[in-house]
Write an enzyme that holds these catalytic residues in place. Sequence first.
Site, PDB file in Angstrom:
ATOM      1  N   ASP A   1      20.238  22.760  42.712  1.00 49.47           N
ATOM      2  CA  ASP A   1      19.090  23.496  43.047  1.00 49.47           C
ATOM      3  C   ASP A   1      18.967  23.921  44.521  1.00 49.47           C
ATOM      4  O   ASP A   1      19.596  23.384  45.378  1.00 49.47           O
ATOM      5  CB  ASP A   1      17.979  22.785  42.599  1.00 49.47           C
ATOM      6  CG  ASP A   1      16.695  23.495  42.566  1.00 49.47           C
ATOM      7  OD1 ASP A   1      16.643  24.562  42.468  1.00 49.47           O
ATOM      8  OD2 ASP A   1      15.688  22.703  42.983  1.00 49.47           O
TER       9      ASP A   1
ATOM     10  N   ASP B   1      15.830  25.353  46.137  1.00 45.71           N
ATOM     11  CA  ASP B   1      14.439  24.941  46.766  1.00 45.71           C
ATOM     12  C   ASP B   1      14.022  23.451  46.864  1.00 45.71           C
ATOM     13  O   ASP B   1      13.969  23.082  45.599  1.00 45.71           O
ATOM     14  CB  ASP B   1      13.189  25.787  46.238  1.00 45.71           C
ATOM     15  CG  ASP B   1      13.777  27.131  46.507  1.00 45.71           C
ATOM     16  OD1 ASP B   1      14.449  27.627  47.442  1.00 45.71           O
ATOM     17  OD2 ASP B   1      13.194  27.920  45.393  1.00 45.71           O
TER      18      ASP B   1
ATOM     19  N   ASP C   1      15.298  18.545  42.128  1.00 51.24           N
ATOM     20  CA  ASP C   1      13.948  18.028  42.352  1.00 51.24           C
ATOM     21  C   ASP C   1      12.947  17.924  41.427  1.00 51.24           C
ATOM     22  O   ASP C   1      11.787  17.511  41.520  1.00 51.24           O
ATOM     23  CB  ASP C   1      13.423  18.379  43.822  1.00 51.24           C
ATOM     24  CG  ASP C   1      13.022  19.767  43.738  1.00 51.24           C
ATOM     25  OD1 ASP C   1      13.830  20.817  43.189  1.00 51.24           O
ATOM     26  OD2 ASP C   1      11.902  20.133  44.382  1.00 51.24           O
TER      27      ASP C   1
END
Length: 182
Positions: free
Chosen positions: A9, A11, A134
């Site tokens: 990922d 961000d 996240d």
Amino acid sequence: MKKKTIAIDMDGVLADIEIQLIKQYNNESGASLTKETIQGLSEEDAFKDRTLLREILNADNFFRSLPVMPDAVESLRRLQENFEIFIVSAATEFPVSLAEKVAWLAEHFPFISWENIILCGSKRIINTDYMIDDHRKNLDHCMGKPIMFTAFHNVNQTHHLRVNNWKEAVEVLEKDIVTDLN
């Protein structure tokens, strides 16, 4: 031998979105949030003005100017020796971010080929050996081994293997490679 694959990922994993989001949210709302005060809160509870939050995330240059997470560049270079890396971002939620994310990756991770950059909506279709993210919503659908990268909104979640930084992520992945060879 075919390299194992990792979906990573952007961000909150490669790009430090928290620090910039807090700064802009505070500037525009008059709030006084810090990384410490939002620990353990959901995104909704941390950033209560959802309209302002969406305006910030849809603003020109927000995603293009995010700082790189500590040790991310060196870690991906190292991991690339034994893994095929795919950068996977649910970027279509914020359409202005598409070109900005491509430019950001070209600047900070020029060794990742355009063919290995996936800007998508849902990540449910991603089929890699590992996924580092996240957000639990993405990891819950991971077809391989999910690895949760610590962020303010997930510190109280225990559903997946957790890493707190890039050094830990490299350690976990390299340990798996050694285990697979034995």
